[in-house]
Design a protein around this motif. Structure first.
Motif, PDB file in Angstrom:
ATOM      1  N   THR A   1       5.954   3.032   1.683  1.00  0.00           N
ATOM      2  CA  THR A   1       4.976   1.817   1.182  1.00  0.00           C
ATOM      3  C   THR A   1       5.050   0.881   2.299  1.00  0.00           C
ATOM      4  O   THR A   1       6.071   0.586   2.905  1.00  0.00           O
ATOM      5  CB  THR A   1       5.437   1.067   0.049  1.00  0.00           C
TER       6      THR A   1
ATOM      7  N   VAL B   1      -0.261  -1.799   7.634  1.00  0.00           N
ATOM      8  CA  VAL B   1      -1.164  -0.475   7.409  1.00  0.00           C
ATOM      9  C   VAL B   1      -1.761  -0.136   8.595  1.00  0.00           C
ATOM     10  O   VAL B   1      -1.374   1.083   9.156  1.00  0.00           O
ATOM     11  CB  VAL B   1      -1.898  -0.581   6.187  1.00  0.00           C
TER      12      VAL B   1
ATOM     13  N   GLU C   1       0.268  -5.080   3.429  1.00  0.00           N
ATOM     14  CA  GLU C   1      -1.192  -4.732   4.052  1.00  0.00           C
ATOM     15  C   GLU C   1      -1.224  -4.933   5.416  1.00  0.00           C
ATOM     16  O   GLU C   1      -1.856  -4.277   6.223  1.00  0.00           O
ATOM     17  CB  GLU C   1      -2.020  -5.735   3.272  1.00  0.00           C
TER      18      GLU C   1
ATOM     19  N   HIS D   1       0.779  -1.189   0.267  1.00  0.00           N
ATOM     20  CA  HIS D   1       0.130   0.002  -0.022  1.00  0.00           C
ATOM     21  C   HIS D   1       0.705   1.179   0.059  1.00  0.00           C
ATOM     22  O   HIS D   1       2.026   1.260   0.547  1.00  0.00           O
ATOM     23  CB  HIS D   1      -0.827   0.035   1.134  1.00  0.00           C
TER      24      HIS D   1
ATOM     25  N   ARG E   1      -1.605   1.646  -4.912  1.00  0.00           N
ATOM     26  CA  ARG E   1      -0.803   0.392  -4.586  1.00  0.00           C
ATOM     27  C   ARG E   1       0.342   0.110  -5.354  1.00  0.00           C
ATOM     28  O   ARG E   1       0.406   0.749  -6.523  1.00  0.00           O
ATOM     29  CB  ARG E   1      -1.820  -0.949  -4.718  1.00  0.00           C
TER      30      ARG E   1
ATOM     31  N   VAL F   1      -3.897   5.988   2.796  1.00  0.00           N
ATOM     32  CA  VAL F   1      -3.772   5.059   1.896  1.00  0.00           C
ATOM     33  C   VAL F   1      -3.970   5.669   0.544  1.00  0.00           C
ATOM     34  O   VAL F   1      -5.337   6.035   0.389  1.00  0.00           O
ATOM     35  CB  VAL F   1      -4.297   3.496   2.160  1.00  0.00           C
TER      36      VAL F   1
END
Length: 315
Positions: free
Chosen positions: A261, A267, A264, A151, A286, A283
């Motif tokens: 970045t 996050v 997942e 992400h 991707r 976010v």
């Protein structure tokens, strides 16, 4: 005022850190980096009329000259410790220097940065700051680690500074937007939270699209951005009214937020930690294996920008 008197009056702060063995006043400074740490070094130059309007308050110039360098260290997850300052002045102006030094030293104290040397010369107003810091081995946040499926997140809000610059001569400028341009906040604490956890990172200085492009090139990756997910401040939304000019948050520059970045699973835990430090993160896209950057508007259609970001020598 002679050069050495100028330095003594405005740029000889009291350095109390034991890591600064010799500061301002000799041919070179002597510093002692902490044991088992890597040294991180960056430098930036600000030129009047290029990096800031010529009527910017000197206190803001002093703040920003240091802040943009601290932002680079934040993007590397480093801890800032020392700075040098090279100041070129068209003339001696004690009032201007007092305000400039106040802006510089106030931010330096906030982040425990020692001013350890520099230079003063006569010429067009130009400020060059070098900042040094340290980071544990193998924990620096770099541009080349993005992975497919990561992400993409950004701290804070985007587009405020670019809009403030566009409205600089407005008779009633929005003070919130202007402060985002003249007094950016280095995300040092956020960088520490991301240390050893984010896969890749960079600070947004020349525009989101351009700076993300540096991460993609270094990592050999591609990405899709969702413009509708970009964090926009209330001041920005109010100024835009019923429509949003996506050029500002996507390519305007001068945000000095962090782009990074994450896998997942990391996050939400990291977003919670950042929020706890008063630094929300959003976010916005991707990372993908397919090369290239795809920017989609709120309606899902591809967005085309007039310019991808700031460049000193054109695109």
């Amino acid at each position: 005022m002679k050069e050495f008197n100028l330095i003594q009056r405005h740029f000889t702060p009291v350095n109390t850190s034991p890591d600064t063995l010799l500061g301002v006043g000799d041919d070179a400074a002597i510093i002692q980096p902490p044991a088992h740490q890597h040294l991180a070094v960056c430098v930036d130059t600000l030129v009047a009329g290029v990096h800031f309007p010529k009527d910017t308050h000197p206190r803001d110039i002093g703040h920003k000259a240091l802040a943009v360098n601290l932002s680079d260290l934040a993007a590397m997850a480093a801890t800032p410790r020392w700075a040098t300052l090279a100041l070129t002045l068209p003339e001696h102006d004690d009032t201007w220097l007092t305000a400039f030094a106040d802006g510089f030293h106030t931010l330096a104290r906030e982040h425990a940065v020692d001013l350890i040397g520099g230079d003063t010369t006569r010429g067009p107003l130009t400020i060059t700051v070098q900042v040094m810091g340290h980071v544990p081995p193998d924990q620096a946040l770099r541009r080349d680690g993005a992975r497919p499926g990561d992400h993409i997140l950004v701290t804070g809000t985007l587009g405020d500074a670019a809009l403030a610059l566009a409205q600089w001569d407005h008779p009633n400028p929005d003070p919130t937007l202007r402060a985002r341009l003249t007094r950016p906040t280095p995300r040092i604490a956020a960088g520490h939270i991301l240390r050893g956890r984010a896969h890749a990172g960079i600070d947004i200085s020349d525009g989101l699209v351009q700076d993300l492009g540096h991460v993609l090139k270094a990592s050999g990756m591609g990405a899709t951005l969702q413009a509708g997910a970009l964090p926009l401040s209330e001041a920005f939304r109010h100024a835009m009214g019923d429509g949003t000019n996506w050029q500002y948050p996507l390519a305007g520059g001068d945000d000095y937020e962090l782009l990074f970045t994450l896998r997942e699973a990391d996050v939400e835990p990291i977003r919670e930690q950042l929020a706890g430090q008063g630094c929300p993160a959003t976010v916005i896209g991707r990372i993908e294996a397919d090369p290239g950057l795809r920017v989609l508007g709120p309606d899902g259609a591809s967005l085309t920008l007039e310019q991808g970001g700031y460049s000193h020598f054109g695109n």
